[in-house]
Design an enzyme around this catalytic site. Structure first.
Site, PDB file in Angstrom:
ATOM      1  CG  HIS A  63      -0.220  -0.025   2.540  1.00 42.18           C
ATOM      2  ND1 HIS A  63       0.496   1.030   3.040  1.00 42.18           N
ATOM      3  CD2 HIS A  63      -0.120  -1.010   3.477  1.00 42.18           C
ATOM      4  CE1 HIS A  63       1.000   0.732   4.212  1.00 42.18           C
ATOM      5  NE2 HIS A  63       0.651  -0.519   4.500  1.00 42.18           N
TER       6      HIS A  63
ATOM      7  CB  CYS B 267       1.635  -3.787   5.015  1.00 43.67           C
ATOM      8  SG  CYS B 267       0.106  -4.304   5.817  1.00 43.67           S
TER       9      CYS B 267
END
Length: 352
Positions: free
Chosen positions: A168, A176
């Protein structure tokens, strides 16, 4: 009689039911806060908030794809290298081979080198994943995002857990891979156009570092070495063939280009895989280099230890030598303090 504001007199104390409700409400808030802290990188913005997921590719990007013999609608592969903090986008060309299109800097990833194990460990995953349109998040609260697909078949076979492990934007990560907003905008658009071109998915390959024999030898004592050697085979196949290998799981390990029609039992026996003489030769060369680098590392460590030992021995010798002639300091000698004034020194004798 009127009471003075803030005096506290005349107030009705909270009832028992009100106190219980307040405590429950605060408990829920604390649980939500903890869950948010342990959660990965999910979250959605309202539909009306943005249309950034439909940003077209720039003319420069389209022209660069054309120049390498590809197009926005062609198939793609994404590779991530943790230690180098690099994300690569590869595109299929007119020849059928994949070529690297562009590198993107990873702002941040969570945890250390190695795979993810459980929800809340704030570790970024490693391995092979299949990205479908359903894993794309056009309204991510982290600008734009796509889900890695963790846990995949391999992860589940090992009992690993975790949710919302994303690639992202927003340069912030909790398990992440965080890109710049500009970077994820282009990566997202490339994926979107790949799906529009008729490709049902693309492959995501995540590695701890460039899968060289030297890097593996550098991490030879790591508990994840066997896992890294397992996924290295898929890495090497892609390097050699310039095409994403098919992957599956059996005996709780990855298997690439297996000769099997149906999906495999991740806990069952592995079938034979397609033989690739070039891959076998590369693996043998890499194993020889791995052993050589490891031997050199052990030799260098032994030499460094020997030099240190000799230095300490020489230092000890000269220290003892100095003590022998009064040049050293004997820590066992205690100075005597009598408390009497020192005698007045006599003048030196004059000698003829």
């Amino acid at each position: 009689m009127l009471r003075e504001p803030g005096s506290g007199r005349g107030r009705r104390p909270p009832s028992g039911s009100s106190t219980v409700f307040l405590r429950k409400f605060l408990s829920v808030l604390i649980l939500l806060w903890v869950a948010f802290g342990l959660a990965a990188c999910g979250g959605f913005l309202p539909k009306s908030d943005n249309n950034r997921h439909n940003q077209p590719l720039s003319s420069g990007t389209v022209n660069a794809l054309k120049a390498m013999g590809s197009s926005p609608g062609e198939a793609m592969v994404i590779r991530i290298f943790k230690e180098e903090k690099t994300l690569e986008v590869w595109k299929r060309t007119a020849s059928g081979e994949f070529r690297k299109f562009r590198d993107y800097e990873i702002c941040a990833y969570s945890g250390d080198l190695g795979p993810k194990f459980k929800e809340g460990d704030r570790q970024s995953p490693e391995g092979f994943y299949t990205i479908t349109p359903g894993l794309m998040n056009p309204r991510s609260s982290y600008y734009l995002a796509f889900n890695t697909g963790f846990p995949n078949k391999f992860d589940r076979a090992h009992g690993r857990t975790g949710t919302d492990l994303m690639v992202h934007g927003d340069c912030s990560s909790r398990g992440c891979y965080a890109m710049t907003d500009q970077g994820i905008a282009e990566i997202y658009a490339l994926a979107r156009e790949t799906f529009k071109g008729g490709n049902p998915s693309f492959q995501l390959q995540i590695f701890p570092f460039r899968m060289t024999a030297a890097n593996l030898a550098r991490h030879a004592s790591n508990d994840h070495l066997d896992f890294w050697k397992d996924i290295k085979e898929g890495h090497d196949l892609f390097e050699l063939t310039k095409a994403p290998p098919t992957w599956d799981v059996c005996e709780r390990q990855y298997i690439f280009n297996a000769v099997a029609g149906a999906p495999l039992n991740p806990l069952g026996p592995c079938p034979p895989s397609a033989s690739n003489p070039t891959l076998v030769a590369k693996q043998q060369a890499d194993e020889a280099q791995f052993a050589s680098v490891l031997a050199n590392q052990e030799r260098a460590a032994a030499e460094a230890a020997a030099i240190k030992e000799r230095g300490e021995a020489v230092s000890g010798f000269f220290s003892g030598f100095g003590n022998l002639f009064g040049g050293g300091k004997d820590e066992n000698i205690t100075p005597v303090i009598s408390g009497k004034p020192a005698p007045i020194p006599h003048p030196r004798l004059q000698r003829s």
